[in-house]
Motif scaffolding. Sequence first.
Motif, short mmCIF file in Angstrom:
data_model
loop_
_atom_site.label_atom_id
_atom_site.label_comp_id
_atom_site.label_asym_id
_atom_site.label_seq_id
_atom_site.Cartn_x
_atom_site.Cartn_y
_atom_site.Cartn_z
N ARG A 139 80.36 1.37 30.35
CA ARG A 139 80.81 2.45 31.23
C ARG A 139 82.32 2.41 31.34
O ARG A 139 82.91 1.35 31.54
CB ARG A 139 80.18 2.32 32.62
CG ARG A 139 78.68 2.53 32.64
CD ARG A 139 78.12 2.43 34.05
NE ARG A 139 78.39 1.16 34.70
CZ ARG A 139 77.72 0.03 34.51
NH1 ARG A 139 76.73 0.00 33.64
NH2 ARG A 139 78.02 -1.08 35.17
N PRO A 192 74.90 -9.74 39.21
CA PRO A 192 74.49 -8.34 39.26
C PRO A 192 75.54 -7.43 38.60
O PRO A 192 76.70 -7.82 38.43
CB PRO A 192 74.37 -8.05 40.76
CG PRO A 192 75.21 -9.08 41.43
CD PRO A 192 75.21 -10.28 40.53
N GLU A 193 75.11 -6.24 38.24
CA GLU A 193 76.00 -5.30 37.56
C GLU A 193 77.25 -4.99 38.36
O GLU A 193 78.34 -4.87 37.80
CB GLU A 193 75.25 -4.01 37.21
CG GLU A 193 74.30 -4.17 36.04
CD GLU A 193 73.64 -2.86 35.68
OE1 GLU A 193 74.37 -1.91 35.33
OE2 GLU A 193 72.40 -2.79 35.76
N TRP A 194 77.13 -4.86 39.68
CA TRP A 194 78.30 -4.53 40.49
C TRP A 194 79.37 -5.62 40.36
O TRP A 194 80.56 -5.33 40.35
CB TRP A 194 77.95 -4.30 41.96
CG TRP A 194 77.56 -5.53 42.73
CD1 TRP A 194 76.30 -5.97 42.99
CD2 TRP A 194 78.45 -6.50 43.31
NE1 TRP A 194 76.35 -7.15 43.70
CE2 TRP A 194 77.66 -7.49 43.91
CE3 TRP A 194 79.84 -6.62 43.37
CZ2 TRP A 194 78.20 -8.59 44.57
CZ3 TRP A 194 80.38 -7.72 44.03
CH2 TRP A 194 79.56 -8.69 44.63
N GLU A 195 78.95 -6.87 40.23
CA GLU A 195 79.91 -7.97 40.10
C GLU A 195 80.59 -7.93 38.73
O GLU A 195 81.78 -8.25 38.61
CB GLU A 195 79.20 -9.30 40.32
CG GLU A 195 80.15 -10.46 40.48
CD GLU A 195 79.45 -11.76 40.85
OE1 GLU A 195 80.06 -12.81 40.61
OE2 GLU A 195 78.30 -11.73 41.34
N GLN A 196 79.85 -7.52 37.72
CA GLN A 196 80.43 -7.38 36.39
C GLN A 196 81.45 -6.24 36.38
O GLN A 196 82.52 -6.35 35.78
CB GLN A 196 79.33 -7.13 35.36
CG GLN A 196 78.37 -8.31 35.23
CD GLN A 196 77.21 -8.01 34.32
OE1 GLN A 196 77.42 -7.61 33.16
NE2 GLN A 196 76.00 -8.20 34.79
N GLU A 197 81.13 -5.16 37.07
CA GLU A 197 82.07 -4.04 37.17
C GLU A 197 83.32 -4.47 37.94
O GLU A 197 84.44 -4.08 37.59
CB GLU A 197 81.41 -2.84 37.83
CG GLU A 197 82.26 -1.60 37.75
CD GLU A 197 81.48 -0.31 37.91
OE1 GLU A 197 82.05 0.60 38.53
OE2 GLU A 197 80.34 -0.21 37.43
N ALA A 198 83.14 -5.29 38.98
CA ALA A 198 84.29 -5.78 39.74
C ALA A 198 85.19 -6.64 38.86
O ALA A 198 86.43 -6.57 38.95
CB ALA A 198 83.82 -6.57 40.96
N ALA A 237 78.24 -4.19 30.46
CA ALA A 237 77.28 -4.80 31.38
C ALA A 237 76.19 -5.59 30.67
O ALA A 237 75.65 -5.14 29.66
CB ALA A 237 76.64 -3.73 32.25
#
Length: 184
Positions: free
Chosen positions: A152, A102-108, A94
């Motif tokens: 993560r 945003p972080e959620w988009e990077q995780e996606a 991240a």
Amino acid sequence: MATALDAALARRSASKVTDAAPDDRALLELLEGASRVADHASLRPWRVIALRGAARERLGAALAAAAGAEGDDARKLAGKPLRAPLLLAVVVVATLDHAKVPEWEQEASAAGVAHLLSLLLDEAGWGVMWRTGPYTRHPLVAEMHGLGPHERLLGWLYVGGLPGGRRPDRRTDRIAASRLTTLD
């Protein structure tokens, strides 16, 4: 010639695999294809860690320690990473407080790499299953993988040969119509 749709419709998780596994050269070629997922701002917010041999045993020990397991329970947990000769740990890398992503988009995006890689492995004739569990983000498991402070673990792709050289039976159920909503 098979299309991407054909490959997606044929994909099926393989819960049991043999001791055969792709070598690093073959894996890099498939990973290059998986790296083409949607990636806002080209952050490449992921990496993949290949675990072979004794690394799988170290992961098993970390899982057992994370669970606080002892005796037979510890042995059972420690044996889980030995179900396949190759585990591919998919990691989110991240970029914190990015102005546009945003972080959620990077995780996606990282999850997209995992899914596309599993599809490509399946299409190449390998057995693959994405596995997670309650200790995926435990600090001891992160330490075993050498994760940095902004990394993560999403889970592992368990990869191996297909028993009898045969893919598992394919799903025939159709669900798309029950999951699509159209707004005018």
